[in-house]
Design a protein around this motif. Structure first.
Motif, PDB file in Angstrom:
ATOM      1  N   THR A   1      74.144 -35.235  39.421  1.00 33.92           N
ATOM      2  CA  THR A   1      74.369 -34.245  39.666  1.00 33.92           C
ATOM      3  C   THR A   1      73.941 -33.480  40.775  1.00 33.92           C
ATOM      4  OG1 THR A   1      75.760 -34.036  37.852  1.00 33.92           O
ATOM      5  CG2 THR A   1      75.892 -32.320  38.899  1.00 33.92           C
ATOM      6  N   VAL A   2      72.558 -33.200  40.299  1.00 35.03           N
ATOM      7  CA  VAL A   2      71.989 -32.381  40.805  1.00 35.03           C
ATOM      8  C   VAL A   2      71.635 -32.564  42.770  1.00 35.03           C
ATOM      9  CG1 VAL A   2      69.162 -31.246  41.139  1.00 35.03           C
ATOM     10  CG2 VAL A   2      71.359 -31.242  39.240  1.00 35.03           C
ATOM     11  N   GLU A   3      71.156 -34.351  42.611  1.00 35.29           N
ATOM     12  CA  GLU A   3      70.562 -35.525  43.688  1.00 35.29           C
ATOM     13  C   GLU A   3      71.428 -34.719  44.848  1.00 35.29           C
ATOM     14  OE1 GLU A   3      68.516 -38.611  41.799  1.00 35.29           O
ATOM     15  OE2 GLU A   3      66.557 -37.553  41.782  1.00 35.29           O
ATOM     16  N   THR A   4      73.204 -35.174  44.130  1.00 32.86           N
ATOM     17  CA  THR A   4      74.011 -35.625  44.967  1.00 32.86           C
ATOM     18  C   THR A   4      74.108 -34.506  45.214  1.00 32.86           C
ATOM     19  OG1 THR A   4      75.970 -35.910  43.705  1.00 32.86           O
ATOM     20  CG2 THR A   4      74.564 -37.836  43.827  1.00 32.86           C
TER      21      THR A   4
ATOM     22  N   MET B   1      74.736 -24.206  46.005  1.00 32.34           N
ATOM     23  CA  MET B   1      75.167 -23.629  45.378  1.00 32.34           C
ATOM     24  C   MET B   1      74.510 -23.798  43.943  1.00 32.34           C
ATOM     25  SD  MET B   1      77.267 -20.833  44.048  1.00 32.34           S
ATOM     26  CE  MET B   1      78.160 -20.649  46.100  1.00 32.34           C
ATOM     27  N   PRO B   2      73.751 -22.470  43.643  1.00 33.98           N
ATOM     28  CA  PRO B   2      72.933 -22.890  42.099  1.00 33.98           C
ATOM     29  C   PRO B   2      74.155 -23.333  40.818  1.00 33.98           C
ATOM     30  CG  PRO B   2      72.241 -21.171  43.109  1.00 33.98           C
ATOM     31  CD  PRO B   2      73.378 -21.746  44.250  1.00 33.98           C
ATOM     32  N   LEU B   3      74.404 -24.045  40.534  1.00 31.59           N
ATOM     33  CA  LEU B   3      75.315 -23.988  39.067  1.00 31.59           C
ATOM     34  C   LEU B   3      74.734 -23.535  37.467  1.00 31.59           C
ATOM     35  CD1 LEU B   3      76.367 -27.315  39.879  1.00 31.59           C
ATOM     36  CD2 LEU B   3      77.610 -25.204  40.151  1.00 31.59           C
TER      37      LEU B   3
ATOM     38  N   ARG C   1      82.392 -14.042  41.050  1.00 32.20           N
ATOM     39  CA  ARG C   1      81.950 -14.925  40.120  1.00 32.20           C
ATOM     40  C   ARG C   1      83.029 -16.343  39.251  1.00 32.20           C
ATOM     41  NH1 ARG C   1      77.175 -13.209  37.032  1.00 32.20           N
ATOM     42  NH2 ARG C   1      77.182 -11.558  39.009  1.00 32.20           N
ATOM     43  N   GLY C   2      82.956 -17.013  38.870  1.00 28.08           N
ATOM     44  CA  GLY C   2      84.758 -17.665  37.933  1.00 28.08           C
ATOM     45  C   GLY C   2      83.816 -18.960  37.778  1.00 28.08           C
ATOM     46  N   VAL C   3      84.500 -19.974  37.308  1.00 23.29           N
ATOM     47  CA  VAL C   3      84.238 -21.048  35.966  1.00 23.29           C
ATOM     48  C   VAL C   3      85.183 -21.592  36.484  1.00 23.29           C
ATOM     49  CG1 VAL C   3      83.022 -19.588  34.221  1.00 23.29           C
ATOM     50  CG2 VAL C   3      85.586 -20.563  34.007  1.00 23.29           C
ATOM     51  N   VAL C   4      84.978 -23.131  36.512  1.00 23.75           N
ATOM     52  CA  VAL C   4      84.944 -24.316  37.203  1.00 23.75           C
ATOM     53  C   VAL C   4      84.979 -24.882  35.767  1.00 23.75           C
ATOM     54  CG1 VAL C   4      84.620 -26.476  38.548  1.00 23.75           C
ATOM     55  CG2 VAL C   4      84.568 -23.710  39.367  1.00 23.75           C
TER      56      VAL C   4
ATOM     57  N   ILE D   1      80.595 -20.353  38.796  1.00 25.09           N
ATOM     58  CA  ILE D   1      80.349 -20.859  40.153  1.00 25.09           C
ATOM     59  C   ILE D   1      80.761 -19.685  41.161  1.00 25.09           C
ATOM     60  CG2 ILE D   1      82.043 -21.674  40.737  1.00 25.09           C
ATOM     61  CD1 ILE D   1      81.000 -23.450  42.831  1.00 25.09           C
ATOM     62  N   PHE D   2      80.144 -18.880  41.867  1.00 25.93           N
ATOM     63  CA  PHE D   2      79.905 -17.864  42.328  1.00 25.93           C
ATOM     64  C   PHE D   2      81.372 -18.022  43.751  1.00 25.93           C
ATOM     65  CE2 PHE D   2      75.627 -17.245  41.450  1.00 25.93           C
ATOM     66  CZ  PHE D   2      75.768 -15.815  41.113  1.00 25.93           C
TER      67      PHE D   2
END
Length: 154
Positions: free
Chosen positions: A69-72, A78-80, A118-121, A144-145
Protein backbone atom coordinates in the motif's frame (compact mmCIF):
# COMPACT_ATOMS: atom_id res chain seq x y z
CA UNK A 1 2.94 12.16 -7.50
CA UNK A 2 0.64 14.78 -6.05
CA UNK A 3 -1.75 14.08 -3.20
CA UNK A 4 -5.24 12.73 -3.67
CA UNK A 5 -7.75 14.31 -1.34
CA UNK A 6 -11.06 13.18 0.08
CA UNK A 7 -12.92 14.84 -2.81
CA UNK A 8 -10.86 12.90 -5.34
CA UNK A 9 -12.15 9.52 -4.18
CA UNK A 10 -15.37 7.81 -5.14
CA UNK A 11 -17.17 4.71 -3.94
CA UNK A 12 -16.41 1.77 -6.22
CA UNK A 13 -12.97 3.01 -7.26
CA UNK A 14 -10.49 0.15 -7.08
CA UNK A 15 -6.85 -0.59 -7.78
CA UNK A 16 -4.42 -3.47 -7.54
CA UNK A 17 -1.00 -3.51 -5.99
CA UNK A 18 2.15 -5.10 -7.26
CA UNK A 19 2.89 -8.83 -7.18
CA UNK A 20 4.10 -9.90 -3.74
CA UNK A 21 6.32 -13.00 -4.01
CA UNK A 22 6.56 -15.20 -0.92
CA UNK A 23 9.89 -16.87 -0.17
CA UNK A 24 10.64 -19.51 2.45
CA UNK A 25 13.58 -17.52 3.81
CA UNK A 26 11.38 -14.45 4.37
CA UNK A 27 8.57 -16.54 5.92
CA UNK A 28 10.97 -18.11 8.41
CA UNK A 29 12.79 -14.83 9.15
CA UNK A 30 9.56 -12.95 9.91
CA UNK A 31 8.06 -15.75 11.97
CA UNK A 32 11.28 -16.32 13.92
CA UNK A 33 10.89 -12.82 15.33
CA UNK A 34 7.11 -12.29 15.43
CA UNK A 35 5.23 -15.62 15.26
CA UNK A 36 7.60 -18.50 16.09
CA UNK A 37 5.20 -21.40 15.66
CA UNK A 38 6.45 -24.65 14.08
CA UNK A 39 4.38 -24.31 10.87
CA UNK A 40 6.15 -20.98 10.21
CA UNK A 41 9.73 -21.69 11.30
CA UNK A 42 10.49 -25.43 11.26
CA UNK A 43 10.33 -27.15 7.85
CA UNK A 44 10.51 -30.65 9.35
CA UNK A 45 7.76 -30.07 11.92
CA UNK A 46 5.70 -28.16 9.35
CA UNK A 47 5.92 -31.05 6.87
CA UNK A 48 4.41 -33.34 9.52
CA UNK A 49 1.73 -30.83 10.54
CA UNK A 50 -1.74 -30.17 9.19
CA UNK A 51 -0.49 -27.86 6.41
CA UNK A 52 2.08 -30.32 5.04
CA UNK A 53 4.82 -27.68 4.92
CA UNK A 54 5.89 -24.18 5.87
CA UNK A 55 3.21 -21.49 5.67
CA UNK A 56 3.48 -17.75 6.17
CA UNK A 57 2.22 -16.14 9.34
CA UNK A 58 -0.94 -14.17 8.65
CA UNK A 59 0.75 -11.19 10.29
CA UNK A 60 3.57 -11.48 7.75
CA UNK A 61 1.04 -11.38 4.91
CA UNK A 62 -0.66 -8.35 6.49
CA UNK A 63 2.69 -6.55 6.84
CA UNK A 64 3.58 -7.26 3.20
CA UNK A 65 0.21 -5.88 2.05
CA UNK A 66 0.76 -2.76 4.15
CA UNK A 67 4.14 -2.25 2.53
CA UNK A 68 2.53 -2.70 -0.89
CA UNK A 69 0.00 0.00 0.00
CA UNK A 70 2.77 2.43 0.93
CA UNK A 71 4.92 1.61 -2.10
CA UNK A 72 2.13 1.81 -4.67
CA UNK A 73 0.89 5.12 -3.16
CA UNK A 74 -2.78 4.92 -4.19
CA UNK A 75 -3.34 8.27 -2.50
CA UNK A 76 -0.27 9.93 -3.94
CA UNK A 77 1.71 11.95 -1.44
CA UNK A 78 -1.20 12.03 1.01
CA UNK A 79 -0.16 10.62 4.38
CA UNK A 80 -2.71 8.13 5.71
CA UNK A 81 -3.70 7.45 9.27
CA UNK A 82 -5.20 4.04 9.88
CA UNK A 83 -8.10 4.26 12.30
CA UNK A 84 -9.62 0.82 12.29
CA UNK A 85 -9.30 -2.64 10.81
CA UNK A 86 -12.35 -4.92 10.65
CA UNK A 87 -13.25 -8.39 9.49
CA UNK A 88 -9.67 -9.60 9.10
CA UNK A 89 -9.79 -13.11 7.72
CA UNK A 90 -7.04 -15.45 6.66
CA UNK A 91 -8.90 -17.72 4.25
CA UNK A 92 -6.14 -19.80 2.69
CA UNK A 93 -2.63 -20.69 3.78
CA UNK A 94 0.12 -18.72 2.06
CA UNK A 95 3.10 -20.84 1.09
CA UNK A 96 6.61 -20.19 -0.19
CA UNK A 97 6.39 -19.82 -3.96
CA UNK A 98 3.00 -18.10 -3.83
CA UNK A 99 2.66 -14.69 -5.45
CA UNK A 100 0.03 -12.49 -3.86
CA UNK A 101 -1.73 -9.43 -5.19
CA UNK A 102 -3.88 -7.05 -3.16
CA UNK A 103 -6.97 -5.41 -4.61
CA UNK A 104 -8.39 -2.41 -2.80
CA UNK A 105 -11.84 -0.90 -3.29
CA UNK A 106 -13.30 2.29 -1.84
CA UNK A 107 -16.46 1.32 0.03
CA UNK A 108 -17.34 4.63 1.75
CA UNK A 109 -16.15 8.24 1.68
CA UNK A 110 -17.37 10.51 4.48
CA UNK A 111 -16.34 14.03 5.48
CA UNK A 112 -16.04 14.61 9.21
CA UNK A 113 -18.85 16.73 10.68
CA UNK A 114 -16.61 18.06 13.46
CA UNK A 115 -13.36 18.45 11.48
CA UNK A 116 -14.31 19.47 7.93
CA UNK A 117 -10.64 19.55 6.83
CA UNK A 118 -10.65 15.74 6.79
CA UNK A 119 -12.75 12.65 6.46
CA UNK A 120 -12.68 8.89 6.57
CA UNK A 121 -12.51 6.34 3.80
CA UNK A 122 -13.48 2.69 4.27
CA UNK A 123 -11.49 0.43 1.99
CA UNK A 124 -12.10 -3.24 1.29
CA UNK A 125 -8.91 -5.22 0.74
CA UNK A 126 -8.80 -8.67 -0.86
CA UNK A 127 -5.50 -10.52 -1.24
CA UNK A 128 -5.42 -13.34 -3.78
CA UNK A 129 -2.74 -15.83 -4.71
CA UNK A 130 -1.54 -16.69 -8.21
CA UNK A 131 -4.46 -19.13 -8.58
CA UNK A 132 -7.03 -16.41 -7.87
CA UNK A 133 -7.93 -17.85 -4.47
CA UNK A 134 -8.46 -15.44 -1.60
CA UNK A 135 -5.73 -15.72 1.01
CA UNK A 136 -6.72 -12.74 3.18
CA UNK A 137 -9.37 -10.04 3.33
CA UNK A 138 -10.27 -7.14 5.60
CA UNK A 139 -11.79 -3.68 5.67
CA UNK A 140 -9.76 -0.69 6.70
CA UNK A 141 -10.88 2.73 7.86
CA UNK A 142 -8.36 5.49 7.12
CA UNK A 143 -8.37 9.21 7.72
CA UNK A 144 -7.59 11.42 4.74
CA UNK A 145 -7.46 15.18 4.37
CA UNK A 146 -9.92 17.21 2.34
CA UNK A 147 -8.63 19.56 -0.34
CA UNK A 148 -7.32 22.74 1.32
CA UNK A 149 -9.39 25.83 0.68
CA UNK A 150 -7.61 28.88 -0.76
CA UNK A 151 -6.74 31.63 1.71
CA UNK A 152 -9.71 33.82 2.51
CA UNK A 153 -12.36 31.22 1.60
CA UNK A 154 -14.42 29.48 4.20
Amino acid sequence: MSARYLEDLSVGESWEGRPIPITEDAVIAFASVYDPQPMHVDPVAAAQGRFGGIIASGWHVAALVMRDTVETSPFGDMPLLGLQLDELRWEEAVRPGDVLRARREVLEVNRSRTKPDRGVVRIGVTVRNQHGRTAMRYTNLVQIFARPTPEGES
